[in-house]
Design a protein around this motif. Sequence first.
Motif, PDB file in Angstrom:
ATOM      1  N   ILE A 272      47.265  28.965  58.245  1.00  0.00           N
ATOM      2  CA  ILE A 272      48.021  28.667  57.013  1.00  0.00           C
ATOM      3  C   ILE A 272      47.249  29.148  55.786  1.00  0.00           C
ATOM      4  N   VAL A 273      45.970  28.783  55.713  1.00  0.00           N
ATOM      5  CA  VAL A 273      45.144  29.163  54.562  1.00  0.00           C
ATOM      6  C   VAL A 273      44.927  30.673  54.529  1.00  0.00           C
ATOM      7  N   GLY A 274      44.704  31.280  55.709  1.00  0.00           N
ATOM      8  CA  GLY A 274      44.474  32.724  55.759  1.00  0.00           C
ATOM      9  C   GLY A 274      45.691  33.522  55.329  1.00  0.00           C
ATOM     10  N   THR A 275      46.877  33.076  55.712  1.00  0.00           N
ATOM     11  CA  THR A 275      48.103  33.743  55.276  1.00  0.00           C
ATOM     12  C   THR A 275      48.275  33.631  53.766  1.00  0.00           C
ATOM     13  N   TYR A 276      48.029  32.437  53.256  1.00  0.00           N
ATOM     14  CA  TYR A 276      48.114  32.220  51.807  1.00  0.00           C
ATOM     15  C   TYR A 276      47.136  33.121  51.057  1.00  0.00           C
ATOM     16  N   SER A 277      45.902  33.224  51.561  1.00  0.00           N
ATOM     17  CA  SER A 277      44.894  34.029  50.859  1.00  0.00           C
ATOM     18  C   SER A 277      45.203  35.517  50.947  1.00  0.00           C
ATOM     19  N   SER A 278      45.746  35.971  52.082  1.00  0.00           N
ATOM     20  CA  SER A 278      46.073  37.399  52.224  1.00  0.00           C
ATOM     21  C   SER A 278      47.153  37.822  51.237  1.00  0.00           C
ATOM     22  N   ILE A 279      48.110  36.928  50.992  1.00  0.00           N
ATOM     23  CA  ILE A 279      49.219  37.262  50.101  1.00  0.00           C
ATOM     24  C   ILE A 279      48.857  37.060  48.642  1.00  0.00           C
ATOM     25  N   PHE A 280      48.252  35.918  48.328  1.00  0.00           N
ATOM     26  CA  PHE A 280      48.085  35.532  46.925  1.00  0.00           C
ATOM     27  C   PHE A 280      46.658  35.664  46.386  1.00  0.00           C
ATOM     28  N   VAL A 281      45.651  35.427  47.229  1.00  0.00           N
ATOM     29  CA  VAL A 281      44.284  35.288  46.713  1.00  0.00           C
ATOM     30  C   VAL A 281      43.520  36.608  46.705  1.00  0.00           C
ATOM     31  N   ALA A 282      43.523  37.341  47.845  1.00  0.00           N
ATOM     32  CA  ALA A 282      42.725  38.565  47.947  1.00  0.00           C
ATOM     33  C   ALA A 282      43.121  39.587  46.875  1.00  0.00           C
ATOM     34  N   SER A 283      44.425  39.774  46.677  1.00  0.00           N
ATOM     35  CA  SER A 283      44.889  40.725  45.664  1.00  0.00           C
ATOM     36  C   SER A 283      44.556  40.245  44.255  1.00  0.00           C
ATOM     37  N   SER A 284      44.586  38.936  44.052  1.00  0.00           N
ATOM     38  CA  SER A 284      44.223  38.383  42.739  1.00  0.00           C
ATOM     39  C   SER A 284      42.753  38.649  42.437  1.00  0.00           C
ATOM     40  N   PHE A 285      41.903  38.533  43.466  1.00  0.00           N
ATOM     41  CA  PHE A 285      40.486  38.857  43.280  1.00  0.00           C
ATOM     42  C   PHE A 285      40.323  40.326  42.885  1.00  0.00           C
ATOM     43  N   LEU A 286      41.155  41.193  43.451  1.00  0.00           N
ATOM     44  CA  LEU A 286      41.088  42.625  43.146  1.00  0.00           C
ATOM     45  C   LEU A 286      41.352  42.863  41.662  1.00  0.00           C
ATOM     46  N   VAL A 287      42.312  42.158  41.100  1.00  0.00           N
ATOM     47  CA  VAL A 287      42.606  42.279  39.668  1.00  0.00           C
ATOM     48  C   VAL A 287      41.450  41.737  38.841  1.00  0.00           C
ATOM     49  N   GLN A 288      40.915  40.587  39.268  1.00  0.00           N
ATOM     50  CA  GLN A 288      39.813  39.964  38.527  1.00  0.00           C
ATOM     51  C   GLN A 288      38.562  40.840  38.534  1.00  0.00           C
ATOM     52  N   LEU A 289      38.393  41.660  39.564  1.00  0.00           N
ATOM     53  CA  LEU A 289      37.223  42.544  39.658  1.00  0.00           C
ATOM     54  C   LEU A 289      37.399  43.838  38.864  1.00  0.00           C
ATOM     55  N   LYS A 290      38.502  43.925  38.101  1.00  0.00           N
ATOM     56  CA  LYS A 290      38.751  45.055  37.190  1.00  0.00           C
ATOM     57  C   LYS A 290      38.843  46.391  37.926  1.00  0.00           C
ATOM     58  N   PHE A 291      39.582  46.401  39.032  1.00  0.00           N
ATOM     59  CA  PHE A 291      39.803  47.664  39.738  1.00  0.00           C
ATOM     60  C   PHE A 291      40.599  48.614  38.840  1.00  0.00           C
ATOM     61  N   SER A 292      40.154  49.872  38.760  1.00  0.00           N
ATOM     62  CA  SER A 292      40.781  50.851  37.860  1.00  0.00           C
ATOM     63  C   SER A 292      41.551  51.898  38.655  1.00  0.00           C
ATOM     64  N   ILE A 293      42.837  52.044  38.351  1.00  0.00           N
ATOM     65  CA  ILE A 293      43.654  53.064  39.010  1.00  0.00           C
ATOM     66  C   ILE A 293      43.177  54.456  38.632  1.00  0.00           C
ATOM     67  N   GLU A 294      42.814  54.643  37.356  1.00  0.00           N
ATOM     68  CA  GLU A 294      42.355  55.957  36.888  1.00  0.00           C
ATOM     69  C   GLU A 294      41.094  56.392  37.624  1.00  0.00           C
ATOM     70  N   ASP A 295      40.131  55.487  37.760  1.00  0.00           N
ATOM     71  CA  ASP A 295      38.893  55.829  38.472  1.00  0.00           C
ATOM     72  C   ASP A 295      39.173  56.120  39.938  1.00  0.00           C
ATOM     73  N   PHE A 296      40.084  55.335  40.541  1.00  0.00           N
ATOM     74  CA  PHE A 296      40.426  55.537  41.940  1.00  0.00           C
ATOM     75  C   PHE A 296      41.034  56.917  42.158  1.00  0.00           C
ATOM     76  N   LYS A 297      41.972  57.305  41.288  1.00  0.00           N
ATOM     77  CA  LYS A 297      42.626  58.610  41.436  1.00  0.00           C
ATOM     78  C   LYS A 297      41.645  59.750  41.184  1.00  0.00           C
ATOM     79  N   ALA A 298      40.708  59.534  40.255  1.00  0.00           N
ATOM     80  CA  ALA A 298      39.696  60.564  39.994  1.00  0.00           C
ATOM     81  C   ALA A 298      38.802  60.776  41.214  1.00  0.00           C
ATOM     82  N   LYS A 299      38.419  59.678  41.865  1.00  0.00           N
ATOM     83  CA  LYS A 299      37.585  59.783  43.060  1.00  0.00           C
ATOM     84  C   LYS A 299      38.351  60.440  44.205  1.00  0.00           C
ATOM     85  N   GLU A 300      39.634  60.056  44.354  1.00  0.00           N
ATOM     86  CA  GLU A 300      40.448  60.653  45.410  1.00  0.00           C
ATOM     87  C   GLU A 300      40.648  62.147  45.177  1.00  0.00           C
ATOM     88  N   ALA A 301      40.823  62.547  43.896  1.00  0.00           N
ATOM     89  CA  ALA A 301      40.985  63.969  43.566  1.00  0.00           C
ATOM     90  C   ALA A 301      39.703  64.742  43.868  1.00  0.00           C
TER      91      ALA A 301
END
Length: 322
Positions: A272-301
Amino acid sequence: MEIFKTENIYDLMAKRVAFLSFSSILVIASIILLLTKGLNFGIDFAGGTIVQVKYEKAAPIDQLRDILKETKYSNAVISEFGTSNEVVIRITGSTSNLTNDIGDEMNVILAPTGKFEIRRVDMVGPKVGGELREKGLKALFFSLIAMLIYVSYRFEWRFAVASILALLHDATIAMGAVSLFNVEVNLDILAAILTLLGYSINDTIIVFDRIRENLQSTKDTLLENVINISVTKTLSRTTLTSLTVLFVVATLLFFGGEIIYGFSFTLFVGVIVGTYSSIFVASSFLVQLKFSIEDFKAKEAEKLKIAKEKARNRAMYEQGTI
């Protein structure tokens, strides 16, 4: 099969502060429980002896306690084991004389209590229990490190940190529930926690994989929008998988008996907790860690450019122009 229509994009990230706040409350409450109430360590970790006794009729627990108080097993704890005619006698510490058969001793001591059968005698010394506890903690630590390295290699370090934070969130709340309900902690609980970590990281990686796919193709520069789309696309799959596992674990919990109660209880809470965290928590942590789309695309390019350069050099080498 779709439970949630993918045409409707759910704005989950708009509520990420509420999700993280709720998770923080659960984690803090779990830590307080673990620090104050602690865990009910079984003989696997604390050392001691367990004697399982089955009576033809209802077990005379009060009489058992009175009789054992007059013996060297005065510290024994007696509790029902599944049914009223079966009990478990837990004796902390190790016996002073390992040459004596505790089963034979109990047959003599408990003779006045009625007709019974000793079904099991398990004994673990304190030193062995300490070693098992230490090795269990090492297993948890190295499994988290291995997952951190794997996710960092497959994705990006912020994805790895977010997934490990989500795993710690799941494990802490599951152990808090174990402490709250006074479930005996033994090797089965450790196996359940490791199983939970594997299940949760698998769910999280599926969500992260969809986020990465959408990051590569989207023109949107707002991470929250990409996450909302990705989580919505995987919501039906995550829910169906979790419900399937939960039905099986619930069957074990309610009909599996006392032997696997700790394992199934921990998994039930963990799914129950793992399902909740996979949907709501893990992605929220990603936002809080300031993931940058621009930097990601630059690295992929840059990766694509290097790959094309290597392919061009290989083609020139094969043609003999290098």
